[in-house]
Design a protein around this motif. Structure first.
Motif, PDB file in Angstrom:
ATOM      1  N   SER A   1     -26.536 -12.876 -52.423  1.00  0.00           N
ATOM      2  CA  SER A   1     -27.632 -12.577 -51.687  1.00  0.00           C
ATOM      3  C   SER A   1     -28.578 -11.761 -52.237  1.00  0.00           C
ATOM      4  O   SER A   1     -30.672 -11.844 -52.744  1.00  0.00           O
TER       5      SER A   1
ATOM      6  N   HIS B   1     -29.936 -13.593 -55.933  1.00  0.00           N
ATOM      7  CA  HIS B   1     -31.088 -14.931 -55.111  1.00  0.00           C
ATOM      8  C   HIS B   1     -32.236 -14.550 -55.571  1.00  0.00           C
ATOM      9  O   HIS B   1     -33.741 -14.667 -55.847  1.00  0.00           O
TER      10      HIS B   1
ATOM     11  N   THR C   1     -20.560 -12.684 -50.795  1.00  0.00           N
ATOM     12  CA  THR C   1     -22.127 -13.421 -50.409  1.00  0.00           C
ATOM     13  C   THR C   1     -23.159 -12.061 -50.341  1.00  0.00           C
ATOM     14  O   THR C   1     -24.212 -12.423 -50.420  1.00  0.00           O
TER      15      THR C   1
ATOM     16  N   ARG D   1     -33.410 -22.027 -50.169  1.00  0.00           N
ATOM     17  CA  ARG D   1     -32.947 -21.580 -49.122  1.00  0.00           C
ATOM     18  C   ARG D   1     -31.907 -21.388 -50.074  1.00  0.00           C
ATOM     19  O   ARG D   1     -31.136 -21.411 -51.111  1.00  0.00           O
TER      20      ARG D   1
ATOM     21  N   PRO E   1     -27.418 -20.403 -50.689  1.00  0.00           N
ATOM     22  CA  PRO E   1     -26.884 -21.056 -50.379  1.00  0.00           C
ATOM     23  C   PRO E   1     -25.985 -20.774 -49.121  1.00  0.00           C
ATOM     24  O   PRO E   1     -26.270 -19.696 -48.780  1.00  0.00           O
ATOM     25  N   TYR E   2     -26.117 -21.915 -48.410  1.00  0.00           N
ATOM     26  CA  TYR E   2     -24.907 -22.247 -47.560  1.00  0.00           C
ATOM     27  C   TYR E   2     -23.255 -22.221 -47.729  1.00  0.00           C
ATOM     28  O   TYR E   2     -23.149 -22.209 -48.856  1.00  0.00           O
ATOM     29  N   VAL E   3     -22.952 -20.946 -46.133  1.00  0.00           N
ATOM     30  CA  VAL E   3     -20.909 -20.459 -47.112  1.00  0.00           C
ATOM     31  C   VAL E   3     -20.012 -21.102 -45.815  1.00  0.00           C
ATOM     32  O   VAL E   3     -21.222 -21.370 -44.844  1.00  0.00           O
ATOM     33  N   SER E   4     -18.830 -21.305 -45.787  1.00  0.00           N
ATOM     34  CA  SER E   4     -18.117 -21.684 -44.918  1.00  0.00           C
ATOM     35  C   SER E   4     -18.092 -20.207 -43.841  1.00  0.00           C
ATOM     36  O   SER E   4     -17.870 -19.413 -44.438  1.00  0.00           O
ATOM     37  N   MET E   5     -18.018 -20.532 -42.781  1.00  0.00           N
ATOM     38  CA  MET E   5     -18.477 -19.250 -42.029  1.00  0.00           C
ATOM     39  C   MET E   5     -17.255 -18.655 -41.944  1.00  0.00           C
ATOM     40  O   MET E   5     -15.899 -19.155 -41.919  1.00  0.00           O
TER      41      MET E   5
END
Length: 334
Positions: free
Chosen positions: A187, A190, A183, A150, A152-156
């Motif tokens: 994306s 990635h 972001t 997936r 990477p996750y980020v702070s909202m």
């Protein structure tokens, strides 16, 4: 006014049906090899796609026959060798399907917008939905197997911000240090790396089994180009302390026996090169860091040259089927 079925198809509709026929007949041949070696878990998804592609090919034949147009040759049973060892390890078949349905979603959505006759428009709307469905299933399957990484996750974000720093688009921020990727940029990078990882394995397998030496050398170039894209774009992620995507599955086997014709492998490579050109243009267009579009422009130039060289090889060997031609009206004045 008569029904839409009595309206002749336009040049764009004819072209898009022709291109779809080429791509779908190629996919049928590739899946015939995959289905020979698929595990039970994978067979259902492969069969689902295969059955849909078979119906699509027959539908295109029917439309072209109604229009009095010749049926393209595309790819036939002569382009696949049955009973040979598998060219790729377990799970690559679904990884390949995941990649190719990404290509199809882009193509068929574009073709829908280029259609004017209602039945042709509906046909491509249906193909877009079909590709989206298979892509979704393959995504979830590969995630469950731990093959897909997936993003990477980020702070909202907690508030709306507007760019204040005049160097934002230069990629410079905070005492001349390169600013972190946003972001949107992450994306796009990635996506490019993920598709090139699958494409690189495809090139490795193709290069191992190509009969024509020039084709083999060309496919090795494709392998190296995919690696270059992965490394160059991966560096942008690493600069922002993000690890680029990687996968442990779906490697090429040691087989030296070709399941596909050189013609098919060259066409598939060219299709992915065209997809890469479109993806890089999108990535460069939506990035707000000047160094990233500059890098993508350089990669795009390499991919374009690679695609052109592939076209020359196909023409030289009589493998490039000519698209339907518009009448040359210049001949009328001679």
């Amino acid at each position: 006014m008569g029904s839409s079925n009595r309206v002749p198809i336009t040049s764009s509709e004819l072209a898009n049906l022709w291109m779809t026929y080429q791509e779908k007949t190629m996919m049928l041949r590739v899946l015939e090899h995959f289905l020979e070696h698929s595990d039970n878990e994978e067979t259902q998804m492969l069969h689902s796609y295969y059955n849909g592609a078979t119906k699509t090919v027959e539908k295109i034949k029917s439309i072209l026959q109604q229009e009095g147009a010749v049926i393209p040759l595309g790819f036939t049973e002569s382009d696949v060798n049955k009973g040979v060892p598998k060219l790729y390890d377990t799970l690559y078949d679904i990884m390949y399907l995941h990649l190719m349905t990404k290509v199809e979603m882009s193509l068929f959505a574009l073709f829908t917008g280029m259609s004017y006759r209602k039945d042709i428009e509906d046909f491509f709307i249906g193909l877009t939905a079909e590709s989206q469905s298979i892509n979704s299933k393959s995504t979830q399957f590969l995630l469950e197997k731990g093959v897909l990484v997936r993003p990477p996750y980020v702070s909202m974000p907690k508030q709306v911000n507007f760019v204040q720093d005049k160097h934002y688009m230069d990629g410079i921020q905070w005492f001349s240090e390169t600013r972190s990727l946003n972001t949107v940029e992450v994306s796009l990078i990635h996506h490019a790396i993920e598709t090139n990882l699958v494409g690189m394995q495809l090139m490795i397998g193709f290069a191992q089994v190509a009969a024509n030496k020039e084709v083999q050398n060309y496919l090795v170039k494709g392998m190296k180009l995919s690696k270059k894209v992965e490394v160059d774009l991966g560096e942008f992620l690493r600069q922002s302390y993000i690890e680029p995507p990687a996968t442990h599955a779906g490697k090429a086997t040691a087989s030296k026996t070709a399941p596909f014709s050189d013609k098919l492998m060259m066409y598939n490579t060219g299709l992915l090169a065209s997809f890469g050109l479109g993806s890089n243009a999108l990535g460069g267009g939506f990035s707000l860091r000047s160094d990233l579009p500059a890098k993508m422009a350089l990669l795009t130039k390499d991919i374009f040259t690679f695609a052109q060289d592939g076209g020359k090889i196909m023409i030289k060997n009589g493998w490039m089927e000519e698209p339907p031609q518009i009448e040359d009206r210049n001949q009328l004045t001679k």
